[in-house]
Design a protein around this motif. Structure first.
Motif, PDB file in Angstrom:
ATOM      1  N   LYS A 358       0.847  -1.202   0.000  1.00  0.00           N
ATOM      2  CA  LYS A 358       0.000   0.000   0.000  1.00  0.00           C
ATOM      3  C   LYS A 358       0.881   1.250   0.000  1.00  0.00           C
ATOM      4  O   LYS A 358       1.993   1.237   0.519  1.00  0.00           O
ATOM      5  CB  LYS A 358      -0.919   0.000   1.215  1.00  0.00           C
ATOM      6  CG  LYS A 358      -1.823  -1.235   1.288  1.00  0.00           C
ATOM      7  CD  LYS A 358      -2.633  -1.257   2.571  1.00  0.00           C
ATOM      8  CE  LYS A 358      -3.505  -2.481   2.657  1.00  0.00           C
ATOM      9  NZ  LYS A 358      -2.724  -3.722   2.829  1.00  0.00           N
ATOM     10  N   LYS A 359       0.365   2.347  -0.575  1.00  0.00           N
ATOM     11  CA  LYS A 359       1.124   3.597  -0.571  1.00  0.00           C
ATOM     12  C   LYS A 359       0.187   4.785  -0.728  1.00  0.00           C
ATOM     13  O   LYS A 359      -0.956   4.645  -1.171  1.00  0.00           O
ATOM     14  CB  LYS A 359       2.178   3.604  -1.679  1.00  0.00           C
ATOM     15  CG  LYS A 359       1.613   3.505  -3.093  1.00  0.00           C
ATOM     16  CD  LYS A 359       2.761   3.513  -4.099  1.00  0.00           C
ATOM     17  CE  LYS A 359       2.213   3.433  -5.529  1.00  0.00           C
ATOM     18  NZ  LYS A 359       3.297   3.447  -6.537  1.00  0.00           N
ATOM     19  N   ILE A 360       0.698   5.943  -0.363  1.00  0.00           N
ATOM     20  CA  ILE A 360      -0.062   7.197  -0.474  1.00  0.00           C
ATOM     21  C   ILE A 360       0.019   7.669  -1.917  1.00  0.00           C
ATOM     22  O   ILE A 360       1.108   7.770  -2.488  1.00  0.00           O
ATOM     23  CB  ILE A 360       0.515   8.262   0.474  1.00  0.00           C
ATOM     24  CG1 ILE A 360       0.468   7.766   1.920  1.00  0.00           C
ATOM     25  CG2 ILE A 360      -0.240   9.576   0.338  1.00  0.00           C
ATOM     26  CD1 ILE A 360       1.331   8.562   2.881  1.00  0.00           C
ATOM     27  N   THR A 361      -1.130   7.974  -2.502  1.00  0.00           N
ATOM     28  CA  THR A 361      -1.142   8.431  -3.902  1.00  0.00           C
ATOM     29  C   THR A 361      -1.698   9.839  -4.055  1.00  0.00           C
ATOM     30  O   THR A 361      -1.556  10.448  -5.115  1.00  0.00           O
ATOM     31  CB  THR A 361      -1.977   7.476  -4.772  1.00  0.00           C
ATOM     32  OG1 THR A 361      -3.297   7.375  -4.215  1.00  0.00           O
ATOM     33  CG2 THR A 361      -1.352   6.080  -4.825  1.00  0.00           C
ATOM     34  N   ASP A 362      -2.326  10.388  -3.025  1.00  0.00           N
ATOM     35  CA  ASP A 362      -2.935  11.709  -3.129  1.00  0.00           C
ATOM     36  C   ASP A 362      -1.867  12.788  -3.328  1.00  0.00           C
ATOM     37  O   ASP A 362      -0.949  12.934  -2.503  1.00  0.00           O
ATOM     38  CB  ASP A 362      -3.751  12.012  -1.866  1.00  0.00           C
ATOM     39  CG  ASP A 362      -4.530  13.309  -1.970  1.00  0.00           C
ATOM     40  OD1 ASP A 362      -5.667  13.273  -2.471  1.00  0.00           O
ATOM     41  OD2 ASP A 362      -3.984  14.356  -1.562  1.00  0.00           O
ATOM     42  N   GLU A 363      -2.000  13.552  -4.410  1.00  0.00           N
ATOM     43  CA  GLU A 363      -0.975  14.535  -4.774  1.00  0.00           C
ATOM     44  C   GLU A 363      -0.851  15.657  -3.744  1.00  0.00           C
ATOM     45  O   GLU A 363       0.247  16.115  -3.431  1.00  0.00           O
ATOM     46  CB  GLU A 363      -1.278  15.137  -6.160  1.00  0.00           C
ATOM     47  CG  GLU A 363      -1.093  14.171  -7.316  1.00  0.00           C
ATOM     48  CD  GLU A 363       0.359  13.708  -7.449  1.00  0.00           C
ATOM     49  OE1 GLU A 363       1.272  14.484  -7.123  1.00  0.00           O
ATOM     50  OE2 GLU A 363       0.574  12.548  -7.871  1.00  0.00           O
TER      51      GLU A 363
END
Length: 401
Positions: A358-363
Motif C-alpha cells: 500500500k502507498k499514499i497516492t494523493d498529490e
C-alpha cells in the motif's frame, strides 16, 4: 515569542523524556510485567531530573510512565497492589504505546511512541502485513500533521511580495486537517482514532486554551490555530478498527490536579491533595505513585473526595471499540520563526523494516509531506544534496529552530 531560558527548560525536560523513553523501550520484551516497566521508568525520570537544575524545586514528572496494551487508546499505568493488574504481561508481537515526560520549573514535555514487543529471541528484521500498514499509517499521518502545524508562509522564500502572499493564506481548518490525514490512513486501510487531540502547552499546563481535535466525536471540536512562540503536544492515533472508541471496564489510575479550588472536608483528603500538589503540581500522576509515596491506602479517600469535588480529574481508560490494535505518537514541539523544533519526539521510524504493497497516492498530501519542518540553517551543500537524494524528511528537521 519563547524566551531562551524557557526554551532551554523545555529542551532539558524533553531530553530527559527521550532518554527515558529509549530505556523503557528496551525493557518492553515478551513476558515482562507492565507494572514493573512503569516503576522502572518512573525511577529513571526521577534520577535524570535530579541531575539538572539542582536549585529548582519545581521539577519532576509531566507524565508518569505508562505502557498501554495493543487495543488501548489512552495511557495505562497499573497499580502494584492490584493482583489482576500486576500480572499483566507483554505479549510477543503486541503493539504497545509508551508515554512519559518530565518538567522543569513547570515547563513540561511529553513523548509517546508505539513499539512492537519483540519475542525473547529478539525483534524481527522485517515487519509485514497489517502491523506494517498500521505503523506506516501512523508515521506518515504524524509527519503530515506536524507540517500542518506550521503557520502559513512561515518558511516561504522568494521576493517580499511572494512571502507576503504565502503568509496571507488562511491556515487549514480543523475539518480540512482531519480530511487530509484521513487520506493518509485510508491509503493503508486504517482509520484515525476519534477525538485524537493535540493541545497547546503552557507553564504547568498540558491542556491549554487551544486544541486540534482529529475525527471529532459528536459534541467535540477544536479551537484556535498554531502560532509562532507556542509549544504544543501533537498527538496522532491510528487504528486497524473503525476508529470508534469505548470506555474500558477498568478503574482509572491516572489523575491530575485541576485549577479548581475547594476546601476538602477530611484531614486525610487535604493531606493527600497537599502531597499531590507538592510532588506533581498540575501534571498527571499515577495512583501507584501515591501508593509508593504514602505506603498506605488512606490516599484513596483523598483521591475520591478530590474527584468528587472536581479538584482532581481522573482519566478514564479508553480502548478501540472493536478491540483492534492502535498506534499512537505524541511529539512536544515549539513553533519558532524558523519553523518547527521537535523538543521531545519518538525516534524516527526505520522505514526499511516495514513492507507493504500500500502507498499514499494523493498529490496534495504528497506535496505537503515533501515540505521541510524548518529552515535549513548553515548546513553544508553536500549534506543538503545527500538529504534531497534520500528523499526523506527526518534528516532535514533535526535540531532546527
Amino acid at each position: 515569542m519563547l524566551n531562551p531560558d524557557v526554551l532551554t527548560k523545555y529542551k532539558t525536560a524533553a531530553a530527559i523524556g527521550e532518554k527515558v523513553l529509549a530505556a523503557v523501550s528496551q525493557l518492553c520484551v515478551a513476558g515482562e510485567k507492565i507494572v514493573t516497566i512503569c516503576q522502572k521508568g518512573d525511577r529513571l525520570i526521577e534520577e535524570e531530573v535530579s541531575k539538572v537544575y539542582r536549585t529548582t524545586k519545581l521539577k519532576g514528572f509531566s507524565h508518569p510512565t505508562t505502557v498501554s496494551p495493543s487495543s488501548y487508546v489512552t495511557p495505562y499505568t497499573p497499580l502494584a497492589t492490584d493482583a489482576a493488574e500486576t500480572n499483566i504481561e507483554l505479549q510477543p508481537g503486541e503493539l504497545v504505546k509508551i508515554q512519559l515526560g518530565a518538567q522543569i520549573d513547570g515547563f513540561g514535555s511529553i513523548v509517546c511512541d508505539t513499539i512492537i514487543v519483540p519475542s525473547k529471541d529478539g525483534a524481527e528484521d522485517v515487519v509485514t502485513g497489517r502491523t506494517a500498514d498500521l505503523m506506516l499509517a501512523n508515521y506518515y499521518a504524524n509527519e503530515l500533521l506536524l507540517r500542518l502545524m506550521l503557520p502559513p508562509g512561515l518558511l516561504a522564500g522568494g521576493t517580499d511580495e511572494e512571502k507576503a502572499k504565502a503568509a496571507a493564506v488562511k491556515p487549514p481548518t480543523q475539518s480540512k486537517i482531519t480530511s487530509l490525514l484521513d487520506k493518509v490512513v485510508k491509503s493503508y486501510e486504517c482509520n484515525l482514532v476519534e477525538s485524537t487531540t493535540s493541545w497547546l502547552f503552557d507553564r504547568n499546563e498540558i491542556e491549554g486554551t487551544k486544541k486540534i481535535v482529529l475525527a471529532p466525536a459528536e459534541g467535540t471540536k477544536g479551537e484556535g490555530v498554531p502560532q509562532i512562540g507556542e509549544v504544543w503536544g501533537v498527538e496522532m492515533g491510528v487504528t486497524l478498527g473503525s476508529g470508534k472508541v469505548k470506555t474500558l471496564d477498568q478503574r482509572a489510575t491516572l489523575h491530575r490536579r485541576t485549577t479548581n479550588t475547594y476546601i476538602l472536608k477530611s484531614q486525610t483528603a487535604r493531606k493527600t491533595l497537599s502531597t499531590i500538589q507538592a510532588k506533581f503540581g498540575h501534571f498527571p500522576f499515577s495512583l501507584r505513585q501515591l501508593e509508593e509515596e504514602g505506603g498506605d491506602t488512606k490516599y484513596k479517600v483523598g483521591v475520591f473526595d478530590g474527584v468528587r469535588s472536581n479538584v482532581l480529574r481522573q482519566y478514564e481508560l479508553v480502548g478501540d471499540k472493536d478491540g483492534q490494535p492502535v498506534a499512537r505518537s505524541l511529539t512536544t514541539l515549539a513553533i519558532t520563526k524558523n519553523g518547527i523544533t521537535k523538543l521531545g519526539a519518538p525516534p524516527a521510524l526505520d522505514l526499511s523494516k516495514y513492507q507493504t504493497d500500500k502507498k499514499i497516492t494523493d498529490e496534495e498530501v504528497l506535496k505537503i509531506l515533501e515540505q521541510p519542518l524548518a529552515k535549513n540553517k548553515g548546513k553544508s551543500k553536500n549534506k543538503k544534496k545527500k538529504t534531497a537524494k534520500k528523499g526523506t524528511e527526518e534528516n532535514e528537521n533535526e535540531d532546527d529552530e
